[in-house]
Motif scaffolding. Structure first.
Motif, PDB file in Angstrom:
ATOM      1  N   SER A 150      15.772  65.026  31.080  1.00  0.00           N
ATOM      2  CA  SER A 150      16.017  64.110  32.522  1.00  0.00           C
ATOM      3  C   SER A 150      17.056  62.903  32.688  1.00  0.00           C
ATOM      4  O   SER A 150      17.630  62.429  33.378  1.00  0.00           O
ATOM      5  N   ILE A 151      16.663  61.417  31.526  1.00  0.00           N
ATOM      6  CA  ILE A 151      17.450  60.483  31.608  1.00  0.00           C
ATOM      7  C   ILE A 151      18.667  60.870  31.669  1.00  0.00           C
ATOM      8  O   ILE A 151      19.920  60.106  32.236  1.00  0.00           O
ATOM      9  N   GLY A 152      19.159  61.900  30.533  1.00  0.00           N
ATOM     10  CA  GLY A 152      20.828  62.840  30.198  1.00  0.00           C
ATOM     11  C   GLY A 152      21.141  62.897  31.175  1.00  0.00           C
ATOM     12  O   GLY A 152      22.474  62.297  31.350  1.00  0.00           O
ATOM     13  N   MET A 153      20.353  63.936  32.271  1.00  0.00           N
ATOM     14  CA  MET A 153      20.829  64.406  33.135  1.00  0.00           C
ATOM     15  C   MET A 153      21.124  63.168  34.716  1.00  0.00           C
ATOM     16  O   MET A 153      22.571  63.463  35.574  1.00  0.00           O
ATOM     17  N   SER A 154      20.615  62.279  34.631  1.00  0.00           N
ATOM     18  CA  SER A 154      20.102  61.315  35.452  1.00  0.00           C
ATOM     19  C   SER A 154      22.174  59.870  34.710  1.00  0.00           C
ATOM     20  O   SER A 154      22.560  59.779  36.260  1.00  0.00           O
ATOM     21  N   SER A 155      22.183  59.839  34.467  1.00  0.00           N
ATOM     22  CA  SER A 155      23.245  59.265  33.460  1.00  0.00           C
ATOM     23  C   SER A 155      24.715  60.065  33.700  1.00  0.00           C
ATOM     24  O   SER A 155      25.221  59.565  34.179  1.00  0.00           O
ATOM     25  N   THR A 156      24.048  61.123  33.858  1.00  0.00           N
ATOM     26  CA  THR A 156      25.015  62.259  34.297  1.00  0.00           C
ATOM     27  C   THR A 156      25.954  61.436  36.506  1.00  0.00           C
ATOM     28  O   THR A 156      27.096  61.443  36.089  1.00  0.00           O
ATOM     29  N   SER A 157      24.895  61.894  35.847  1.00  0.00           N
ATOM     30  CA  SER A 157      24.939  61.768  38.004  1.00  0.00           C
ATOM     31  C   SER A 157      25.718  59.644  38.485  1.00  0.00           C
ATOM     32  O   SER A 157      26.217  59.892  38.964  1.00  0.00           O
ATOM     33  N   LYS A 158      25.182  59.099  37.414  1.00  0.00           N
ATOM     34  CA  LYS A 158      25.297  57.717  37.585  1.00  0.00           C
ATOM     35  C   LYS A 158      27.223  57.613  36.963  1.00  0.00           C
ATOM     36  O   LYS A 158      27.651  56.716  37.640  1.00  0.00           O
ATOM     37  N   VAL A 159      27.432  57.843  36.073  1.00  0.00           N
ATOM     38  CA  VAL A 159      29.081  57.913  35.426  1.00  0.00           C
ATOM     39  C   VAL A 159      30.234  58.654  36.124  1.00  0.00           C
ATOM     40  O   VAL A 159      31.013  58.077  36.943  1.00  0.00           O
ATOM     41  N   LEU A 160      29.740  60.094  36.880  1.00  0.00           N
ATOM     42  CA  LEU A 160      30.501  60.004  38.033  1.00  0.00           C
ATOM     43  C   LEU A 160      30.207  59.561  39.798  1.00  0.00           C
ATOM     44  O   LEU A 160      31.413  59.223  39.710  1.00  0.00           O
ATOM     45  N   LEU A 161      29.625  58.985  39.428  1.00  0.00           N
ATOM     46  CA  LEU A 161      29.431  57.703  40.738  1.00  0.00           C
ATOM     47  C   LEU A 161      29.871  56.688  40.164  1.00  0.00           C
ATOM     48  O   LEU A 161      30.557  55.954  41.873  1.00  0.00           O
ATOM     49  N   PHE A 162      30.453  56.181  39.349  1.00  0.00           N
ATOM     50  CA  PHE A 162      30.326  54.866  39.112  1.00  0.00           C
ATOM     51  C   PHE A 162      31.971  54.821  38.136  1.00  0.00           C
ATOM     52  O   PHE A 162      31.545  53.519  37.332  1.00  0.00           O
ATOM     53  N   TRP A 163      32.692  55.873  37.868  1.00  0.00           N
ATOM     54  CA  TRP A 163      33.286  55.969  37.037  1.00  0.00           C
ATOM     55  C   TRP A 163      34.447  55.202  36.907  1.00  0.00           C
ATOM     56  O   TRP A 163      34.791  54.126  35.486  1.00  0.00           O
TER      57      TRP A 163
END
Length: 246
Positions: A48-61
């Motif tokens: 779950s945290i791996g998935m949430s971190s993926t969304s953060k990377v996309l938003l804060f790339w």
């Protein structure tokens, strides 16, 4: 009903996690344990945290500090593999107490407005990342343990979230592979991990909208507050161990 409550809790926790620079694992672990059991918490949280971190990377790339990521890259892989390999055989109670105390002590480091005496440099993240990744693989999550280092390094709130999340993808991907190798990544674990992960990705988006409205100074204050709260929760969770030492 339990699953619905966990997903609602996950949504709230991951919004708060976006605003505080991390710590979702410590807040969510007790809820997840009710549904999947204590031993499955670490693998579920890794997904779950791996998935949430993926969304953060996309938003804060565009804010990611790739220099820091390069220093963290090898130590994160090595540390998480070592931690996950000892996951089944080693008691983590005393380690959680130590981490809890370290997190609570953050309030004394940042209670004054002046800059800390010790200036963190980029290369310092390599040994720190090794230790944190090891502990994360061993006990499932260490909360925002490295956030004080990011703050001392002097990056913006967006850069902290982006860089920390890029490293988190590496950390949790390695943990997932390690847990799978040792037989902990079952179908049930994947199901709950993905459900919580999808919820977290939606929550991160709303968290980013709120983040844009707060100042760097206020962000720094809530990061420190979240570290102290995470430490208190970790100490409370292991209070039985504390009583055994007294």
């Amino acid at each position: 009903m339990q699953l619905i409550l966990v997903l609602i809790g996950a949504f709230i926790v991951f919004i708060l996690s976006t605003l505080t620079g991390g710590g979702a694992s410590l807040l969510l672990m007790p809820l997840v344990a009710v549904v999947v059991g204590i031993k499955a918490v670490a693998p579920v949280m890794a997904v779950s945290i791996g998935m949430s971190s993926t969304s953060k990377v996309l938003l804060f790339w565009k804010y990611i500090d790739w220099k820091l990521f390069a220093w963290l890259f090898p130590s994160t892989i090595v540390g998480s593999i070592l931690g996950a390999s000892l996951f089944a055989s080693m008691s983590s109670d005393y380690l959680q107490l130590l981490i809890g105390l370290l997190l609570v002590s953050t309030i004394f480091q940042f209670k004054q407005k002046k800059k800390p005496r010790f200036k963190v440099k980029a290369w310092h993240f390599a040994p720190m990342g090794l230790v944190v990744a090891f502990l994360s693989g061993l006990i499932g999550g260490v909360g925002p343990l490295m956030n004080s280092a990011y703050l001392n390094y002097g990056i913006s709130k967006e850069s902290l979230l982006g860089t920390r999340s890029a490293n988190a993808i590496l950390l949790h991907s390695t943990k997932i592979l390690s847990y799978a190798y040792y037989g902990y990544m079952t179908g049930e674990v994947l199901k709950y991990g993905i459900l919580i992960g999808v919820t977290s990705m939606v929550a991160v988006y709303f968290g980013k909208l709120i983040l844009a409205k707060i100042s760097d100074n206020f962000f720094r204050q809530i990061v420190v507050a979240s570290m102290v709260l995470s430490g208190v929760l970790m100490l409370w969770k292991n209070w039985g161990t504390v009583e055994g030492l007294i």
